[in-house]
Design a protein around this motif. Structure first.
Motif, PDB file in Angstrom:
ATOM      1  N   UNK A   1       0.836  -1.203   0.000  1.00  0.00           N
ATOM      2  CA  UNK A   1       0.000   0.000   0.000  1.00  0.00           C
ATOM      3  C   UNK A   1       0.871   1.253   0.000  1.00  0.00           C
ATOM      4  N   UNK A   2       1.858   1.288   0.870  1.00  0.00           N
ATOM      5  CA  UNK A   2       2.690   2.487   1.015  1.00  0.00           C
ATOM      6  C   UNK A   2       3.526   2.757  -0.229  1.00  0.00           C
ATOM      7  N   UNK A   3       3.999   1.712  -0.887  1.00  0.00           N
ATOM      8  CA  UNK A   3       4.791   1.901  -2.093  1.00  0.00           C
ATOM      9  C   UNK A   3       3.952   2.534  -3.204  1.00  0.00           C
ATOM     10  N   UNK A   4       2.736   2.043  -3.364  1.00  0.00           N
ATOM     11  CA  UNK A   4       1.842   2.622  -4.373  1.00  0.00           C
ATOM     12  C   UNK A   4       1.440   4.047  -3.994  1.00  0.00           C
ATOM     13  N   UNK A   5       1.278   4.296  -2.691  1.00  0.00           N
ATOM     14  CA  UNK A   5       0.934   5.645  -2.247  1.00  0.00           C
ATOM     15  C   UNK A   5       2.066   6.618  -2.557  1.00  0.00           C
ATOM     16  N   UNK A   6       3.305   6.196  -2.344  1.00  0.00           N
ATOM     17  CA  UNK A   6       4.438   7.070  -2.658  1.00  0.00           C
ATOM     18  C   UNK A   6       4.504   7.380  -4.149  1.00  0.00           C
TER      19      UNK A   6
END
Length: 223
Positions: free
Chosen positions: A115-120
Motif C-alpha cells: 500500500x505504502x509503495x503505491x501511495x508514494x
C-alpha cells in the motif's frame, strides 16, 4: 470545520485559509482492508485487489484539497499492521517463518508496504502536477517500527501487547471496557487496546514526522 462550512468552495476566504494550513490527509485504507481481513469467507489476498482503488481515492482527495487552496499536505502511509495485537491474535501462526525477528506477521506487514509503495508513487505524480505545493509523505510505518525494533530506547516494555484487554495472546481476549484487564502503566506500552495505540506510541510517531526522519520533508522544516 466550522469556518469551512460557512464559506463556499473556491472563494478567496477558503483559499486563504487553506493556504496557511497544514492538511493531514489520512492515514486512509485501514477499514477498507479490514473488511476483507476479518471476513473469513474470503482469502485475505482479496484485499490486495482494492489497493489501487484506495490509492486512487486518496490521490483524488489530495488533489481536491489542493484545488481548494491547500499548499502543504501531509499524506501518511499505513502502519505495520502485522505488529498490531488484533492481527497477531486473529491470525495465530505456529510457523516461525510467518513472523519476522520482532514477532510481527510478515504477510500483513508486506501488505502495508505494498500500500505504502503505491501511495508514494501517487504522491510523486501529485507533486509533478502541483509544483507549487508541498506534498509530504508521512512514514507512519517506519515511525511505528522504531518502537518495535527499539522498545527500551523509547521506554516501552512490550511493543506487541495491548495494555487494556484480557488474558489472551498479546493482551487480547476481551474488549477494552469496564471489565477489561488494564496494565498499571500505559506509558510503558505501545498499544492501548488490541487495535489502537497509546499516547506514548503516538508521541514517538509524531516526533519522527515533525522532526524527521519519518517524513520526506520533516514538518518542522515544511511549515
Amino acid at each position: 470545520k466550522k469556518v469551512l462550512a460557512r464559506i463556499a468552495p473556491g472563494d478567496a476566504a477558503t483559499k486563504s485559509l487553506l493556504s496557511e494550513s497544514l492538511v493531514v490527509f489520512g492515514e486512509i485504507g485501514g477499514n477498507d482492508y479490514n473488511f476483507w481481513f476479518f471476513d473469513h469467507t474470503h482469502s485475505r489476498d482479496t484485499a490486495k485487489e482494492y489497493i489501487p482503488d484506495v490509492i486512487a481515492r486518496i490521490g483524488a482527495g489530495v488533489q481536491e484539497v489542493i484545488n481548494l487552496g491547500a499548499k502543504t499536505v501531509l499524506v501518511p502511509g499505513n502502519f505495520p499492521i502485522g505488529c498490531v495485537p488484533v492481527y497477531l491474535s486473529g491470525n495465530k501462526s505456529y510457523t516461525s517463518t510467518d513472523h519476522d525477528q520482532y514477532g510481527c506477521l510478515k504477510w500483513f506487514n508486506a501488505f502495508s508496504q505494498m500500500h505504502n509503495q503505491l501511495l508514494k508513487q501517487e504522491i510523486t505524480k501529485l507533486k509533478s502536477q502541483n509544483p507549487g505545493v508541498k506534498i509530504i509523505y508521512g512514514d507512519y510505518y517506519g515511525a511505528f517500527m522504531e518502537f518495535v525494533k527499539n522498545p527500551s530506547r523509547n521506554g516501552i516494555d512490550k511493543p506487541l501487547v495491548a495494555c487494556c484487554g484480557g488474558d489472551g495472546p498479546y493482551g487480547t481476549g476481551h474488549l477494552c471496557d469496564q471489565n477489561a484487564k488494564v496494565c498499571p502503566d500505559p506509558s510503558r506500552f505501545a498499544n492501548w487496546d488490541q487495535i489502537h495505540m497509546t499516547e506514548k506510541a503516538y508521541s514517538v510517531i509524531a516526533n519522527g514526522v515533525v522532526n524527521g526522519p519519518y517524513a520526506d520533508i520533516p514538518l518542522l522544516h515544511a511549515c
